[in-house]
Scaffold this active site. Structure first.
Site, PDB file in Angstrom:
ATOM      1  N   CYS A  83      -5.281   3.631 -18.506  1.00 57.02           N
ATOM      2  CA  CYS A  83      -3.867   3.433 -18.135  1.00 57.02           C
ATOM      3  C   CYS A  83      -2.911   4.050 -19.139  1.00 57.02           C
ATOM      4  O   CYS A  83      -1.715   4.157 -18.869  1.00 57.02           O
ATOM      5  CB  CYS A  83      -3.573   1.944 -17.986  1.00 57.02           C
ATOM      6  N   HIS A 333       2.174   1.279 -10.765  1.00 56.26           N
ATOM      7  CA  HIS A 333       1.289   1.700 -11.856  1.00 56.26           C
ATOM      8  C   HIS A 333       0.246   2.716 -11.373  1.00 56.26           C
ATOM      9  O   HIS A 333      -0.918   2.378 -11.172  1.00 56.26           O
ATOM     10  CB  HIS A 333       0.600   0.451 -12.438  1.00 56.26           C
TER      11      HIS A 333
HETATM   12  C1  COA Z   1      -3.094  -7.836  -6.270  1.00 53.14           C
HETATM   13  C2  COA Z   1      -3.940  -6.951  -5.365  1.00 53.14           C
HETATM   14  C3  COA Z   1      -5.381  -7.446  -5.355  1.00 53.14           C
HETATM   15  C4  COA Z   1      -3.351  -7.040  -3.952  1.00 53.14           C
HETATM   16  O1  COA Z   1      -4.102  -6.194  -3.130  1.00 53.14           O
HETATM   17  P1  COA Z   1      -4.327  -6.541  -1.569  1.00 53.14           P
HETATM   18  O2  COA Z   1      -4.672  -7.994  -1.452  1.00 53.14           O
HETATM   19  O3  COA Z   1      -5.291  -5.544  -1.048  1.00 53.14           O
HETATM   20  O4  COA Z   1      -2.913  -6.341  -0.996  1.00 53.14           O
HETATM   21  P2  COA Z   1      -2.528  -5.411   0.243  1.00 53.14           P
HETATM   22  O5  COA Z   1      -2.549  -3.983  -0.190  1.00 53.14           O
HETATM   23  O6  COA Z   1      -3.353  -5.804   1.422  1.00 53.14           O
HETATM   24  O7  COA Z   1      -1.022  -5.835   0.475  1.00 53.14           O
HETATM   25  C5  COA Z   1      -0.661  -7.087   1.040  1.00 53.14           C
HETATM   26  C6  COA Z   1       0.840  -7.261   0.838  1.00 53.14           C
HETATM   27  O8  COA Z   1       1.090  -7.561  -0.550  1.00 53.14           O
HETATM   28  C7  COA Z   1       1.896  -6.543  -1.129  1.00 53.14           C
HETATM   29  N1  COA Z   1       1.335  -6.276  -2.449  1.00 53.14           N
HETATM   30  C8  COA Z   1       0.144  -5.727  -2.739  1.00 53.14           C
HETATM   31  N2  COA Z   1      -0.047  -5.711  -4.073  1.00 53.14           N
HETATM   32  C9  COA Z   1       1.041  -6.287  -4.618  1.00 53.14           C
HETATM   33  C10 COA Z   1       1.427  -6.551  -5.943  1.00 53.14           C
HETATM   34  N3  COA Z   1       0.620  -6.234  -6.944  1.00 53.14           N
HETATM   35  N4  COA Z   1       2.610  -7.173  -6.158  1.00 53.14           N
HETATM   36  C11 COA Z   1       3.412  -7.497  -5.116  1.00 53.14           C
HETATM   37  N5  COA Z   1       3.095  -7.262  -3.823  1.00 53.14           N
HETATM   38  C12 COA Z   1       1.928  -6.663  -3.585  1.00 53.14           C
HETATM   39  C13 COA Z   1       1.796  -5.348  -0.204  1.00 53.14           C
HETATM   40  O9  COA Z   1       2.962  -4.545  -0.269  1.00 53.14           O
HETATM   41  C14 COA Z   1       1.644  -6.020   1.146  1.00 53.14           C
HETATM   42  O10 COA Z   1       2.917  -6.456   1.577  1.00 53.14           O
HETATM   43  P3  COA Z   1       3.305  -6.415   3.132  1.00 53.14           P
HETATM   44  O11 COA Z   1       2.319  -7.334   3.807  1.00 53.14           O
HETATM   45  O12 COA Z   1       4.723  -6.924   3.151  1.00 53.14           O
HETATM   46  O13 COA Z   1       3.162  -5.001   3.536  1.00 53.14           O
HETATM   47  C15 COA Z   1      -3.885  -5.472  -5.839  1.00 53.14           C
HETATM   48  O14 COA Z   1      -2.551  -5.024  -5.805  1.00 53.14           O
HETATM   49  C16 COA Z   1      -4.446  -5.309  -7.258  1.00 53.14           C
HETATM   50  O15 COA Z   1      -5.653  -5.395  -7.476  1.00 53.14           O
HETATM   51  N6  COA Z   1      -3.595  -5.022  -8.245  1.00 53.14           N
HETATM   52  C17 COA Z   1      -4.036  -4.791  -9.626  1.00 53.14           C
HETATM   53  C18 COA Z   1      -4.324  -3.307  -9.840  1.00 53.14           C
HETATM   54  C19 COA Z   1      -4.965  -3.081 -11.182  1.00 53.14           C
HETATM   55  O16 COA Z   1      -5.890  -3.746 -11.576  1.00 53.14           O
HETATM   56  N7  COA Z   1      -4.473  -2.089 -11.919  1.00 53.14           N
HETATM   57  C20 COA Z   1      -4.975  -1.789 -13.246  1.00 53.14           C
HETATM   58  C21 COA Z   1      -4.295  -2.637 -14.246  1.00 53.14           C
HETATM   59  S1  COA Z   1      -5.000  -2.548 -15.827  1.00 53.14           S
END
Ligand code: COA
Length: 385
Positions: A83, A333
């Site tokens: 990252c 990100h």
């Molecule tokens: C949190 C997480 C698991 C959600 O993924 P998901 O359950 O597959 O979510 P989806 O893509 O199906 O989205 C579902 C809804 O939540 C929203 N959403 C997804 N991720 C979000 C987040 N991180 N924050 C806010 N909203 C989020 C989407 O826009 C969608 O909204 P909508 O229904 O109004 O369209 C995923 O964003 C994640 O793993 N994030 C961390 C990424 C990471 O690890 N990065 C490296 C860091 S070191």
């Protein structure tokens, strides 16, 4: 050593990109060069970050980017540091210009993973952790940072509402940022009722999976001062550190030692105090990470950053604006683009182009970018010229 300035910077809107990473990288790179006042042929080296290019079946993107810019003979190198990839690339550019090896360098970070589903994207990202001991045994980044959050909550009594305050603030800031992935404010109630991801983390504790690209042009002002079109940012510190990568090998889960040392080195290099910093872009891949950053960088005593944030001290217009762009949490990100995008926000702020998230009279800014759970870190300090 030569002075090193950021002469121009650009990014696209983070979120889901219709174009390829390759096309987006070329577009933002050209925009950054144009904004700087230089021409592509002035660039002496391209430092490119694209940690997950393989998800688009494309490695070695640098020569393709330089060809698209009309400078195929210019050397390039891919810099990968999870990252913190493009802040590591910025450090390389800084070292080359400060050392007199280059007069102008281009830093580009780009990532595209939105064509993958959540499981596949999570698996790709987990490659940045310790595969043999963490990822292969089921640990994901939300899970690893949730472990750090649980330790912080246990030791300092950090409350879910205080984690939530980070999310609420950063979504509010992002709602004023046309480049942000999410542009809608959320309430604390929305945060508290969002679905669990890896407890104590809920949906709004997590940064999203974002596509995106960002580019930064770095120059020696002795050579290029007259050409410059934007208010530049002098790089007064460029610190890179490493630390034990895997959680199981660490003695303390409430601090990232790489952040602590990068902060110490950066403040020594820049010869400024914490109180001189007008705004910061810190690595808030999860809400807890912003709190850790503020404590590790020495802005708050241990265990006190969460409460200070919840009391509003880190909002735009308050004592210490943190992540006015919306941060990783809400601006998004796209891993390799994040470090360069933090610099874009600094340049927007120094040029008075940040609209409703503008920090008035910003003279000094800090960026902090962590690789994975703290195996690497960059801290840069900038002064408005
Ligand atoms: C949190 C997480 C698991 C959600 O993924 P998901 O359950 O597959 O979510 P989806 O893509 O199906 O989205 C579902 C809804 O939540 C929203 N959403 C997804 N991720 C979000 C987040 N991180 N924050 C806010 N909203 C989020 C989407 O826009 C969608 O909204 P909508 O229904 O109004 O369209 C995923 O964003 C994640 O793993 N994030 C961390 C990424 C990471 O690890 N990065 C490296 C860091 S070191």
């Amino acid at each position: 050593m030569e002075e090193v300035w950021v002469a121009g910077a650009a990014m696209n809107r983070f979120g889901k990109m219709a174009e390829s990473g390759r096309e987006a990288a070329a577009r933002v790179a050209l925009e950054a060069i144009e904004r700087s006042g230089l021409r592509p042929e002035d660039i002496g080296y391209t430092f490119l970050s694209n940690a997950f290019g393989i998800a688009e079946r494309q490695a070695h993107l640098g020569p393709l980017l330089n060809t698209a810019l009309g400078i195929p003979d210019v050397p390039s190198a891919t810099i990968e540091s999870a990252c913190s990839s493009s802040s590591a690339a910025l450090h390389e550019a800084y070292v080359h210009v400060a050392g007199g090896f280059l007069d102008a360098a281009l830093v580009v970070g780009v990532e595209k993973l939105s064509h993958l589903d959540t499981l596949a994207a999570t698996s790709y990202f987990a490659m940045g952790a310790d595969y043999a001991f963490e990822s292969r045994n089921g640990a994901t980044f939300p899970g690893l940072y949730a472990t750090l959050a649980a330790a912080h909550m246990q030791r300092y009594g950090t409350r879910p509402e205080e984690l939530g305050a980070v999310a609420v603030k950063n979504h509010e800031n992002a709602s004023h940022n046309p480049h942000a992935h999410f542009q809608k404010p959320i309430s604390l109630q929305t945060y508290l009722s969002s679905p669990p991801v890896a407890l104590p983390f809920r949906l709004y504790d997590c940064c999203p999976f974002s596509d995106g690209a960002a580019a930064v042009v770095v120059v020696n002002p002795r050579r290029y001062r007259k050409e410059l079109r934007s208010v530049p940012a002098a790089i007064r510190a460029s610190a890179r550190t490493g630390s034990i990568a895997a959680l199981q090998d660490r003695s303390d889960l409430t601090t990232l030692p790489a952040s602590v040392r990068a902060g110490e080195i950066a403040f020594r290099q820049a010869k400024v105090e914490r109180s001189d910093i007008d705004l910061m872009e810190v690595h808030d891949c999860f809400t807890l990470a912003e709190i850790l950053a503020l404590e590790d960088l020495g802005f708050y005593p241990r265990g006190q950053a969460a409460r200070a944030g919840a009391e509003g001290e880190t909002a735009v217009g308050a004592k210490l604006p943190v992540n006015p762009s919306g941060g990783l949490k809400a601006k998004g990100h796209p891993v390799s683009a994040t470090g360069a995008a933090q610099v874009v926000e600094v340049i927007e702020q120094f040029n008075g182009r940040a609209g409703e998230r503008q920090v008035s009279d910003a003279q000094w800014a800090l960026t902090h970018n962590v690789g994975a759970t703290g195996g690497s870190c960059s801290v840069h300090i900038f002064e408005r010229v």
